[in-house]
Design a protein around this motif. Structure first.
Motif, short mmCIF file in Angstrom:
data_model
loop_
_atom_site.label_atom_id
_atom_site.label_comp_id
_atom_site.label_asym_id
_atom_site.label_seq_id
_atom_site.Cartn_x
_atom_site.Cartn_y
_atom_site.Cartn_z
N PHE A 153 0.94 -1.20 -0.31
CA PHE A 153 -0.02 -0.03 0.01
C PHE A 153 0.80 1.29 0.07
CE2 PHE A 153 0.98 -0.61 4.80
CZ PHE A 153 0.97 0.57 4.87
N GLU A 154 0.16 2.26 -0.44
CA GLU A 154 0.86 3.50 -0.41
C GLU A 154 0.21 4.74 -0.17
OE1 GLU A 154 3.86 6.16 -3.52
OE2 GLU A 154 3.39 4.23 -4.03
N HIS A 155 0.69 5.55 0.89
CA HIS A 155 -0.24 6.60 1.07
C HIS A 155 -0.03 7.75 0.08
CE1 HIS A 155 -1.88 5.08 4.68
NE2 HIS A 155 -0.68 4.82 5.12
N SER A 156 -0.80 8.52 -0.57
CA SER A 156 -0.50 9.79 -1.34
C SER A 156 -0.61 11.05 -0.22
CB SER A 156 -1.36 9.89 -2.32
OG SER A 156 -0.96 11.04 -3.08
N TYR A 157 0.54 11.58 -0.16
CA TYR A 157 0.65 12.89 0.51
C TYR A 157 0.45 14.01 -0.14
CZ TYR A 157 2.28 9.80 4.02
OH TYR A 157 2.27 8.55 5.13
N TRP A 179 -5.45 10.20 -0.36
CA TRP A 179 -5.92 8.81 -0.76
C TRP A 179 -4.95 7.73 -0.64
CZ3 TRP A 179 -5.22 5.30 -5.20
CH2 TRP A 179 -4.10 5.58 -5.85
N THR A 180 -5.12 6.55 -0.38
CA THR A 180 -4.26 5.34 -0.26
C THR A 180 -4.49 4.38 -1.19
OG1 THR A 180 -4.20 5.73 2.08
CG2 THR A 180 -3.42 3.46 1.37
N GLY A 213 -7.98 2.07 -4.52
CA GLY A 213 -7.72 2.65 -3.15
C GLY A 213 -8.90 3.57 -2.71
N ARG A 256 -4.87 6.89 7.86
CA ARG A 256 -3.61 6.35 7.83
C ARG A 256 -3.14 5.82 8.96
NH1 ARG A 256 -1.43 11.90 4.78
NH2 ARG A 256 -2.25 11.12 2.76
#
Length: 108
Positions: free
Chosen positions: A48-52, A56-57, A69, A81
């Motif tokens: 998984f990757e959080h978009s900063y 959104w993730t 996501g 998060r």
């Protein structure tokens, strides 16, 4: 006339396709939208990757070819998060380690 070269696509942007409610447990995330329901089971989670830069993730699971996501808005970003990190720690059996890491952050 011809052309040659290669095309390098830029980063992909999420495309919202539904609105609804996400529920999280120590085993999965379930999104119930107006059009569909989607599930991300932690035992199928590849990454998984959080978009900063946008709230959104992205969640990659082994039983789905495409990454999907959840978008959650800037106000809820930190809360979502943190809850995901905690849920994954509980699923891995490392709740105490996660809590200890949080305490260490606040005491630094």
């Amino acid at each position: 006339m011809g052309s040659s070269g290669s095309y390098t696509p830029g980063p992909t942007q999420p495309t919202p396709i539904d609105t609804g409610t996400a529920m999280m447990s120590a085993e999965r995330i379930v999104f119930r939208g107006t059009k569909a329901t989607r599930e991300w089971r932690f035992d199928k989670l590849v990454g998984f990757e959080h978009s900063y830069d946008s709230a959104w993730t992205a969640l990659q699971v082994s039983n789905r070819q495409r990454t999907s996501g959840i978008g959650y808005g800037a106000v809820a970003a930190d809360d979502f998060r943190m809850r995901l990190d905690l849920a994954l720690a509980v699923w891995r059996g490392d709740r105490e380690g996660y809590v200890a890491a949080l305490k260490a952050q606040f005491h630094s």
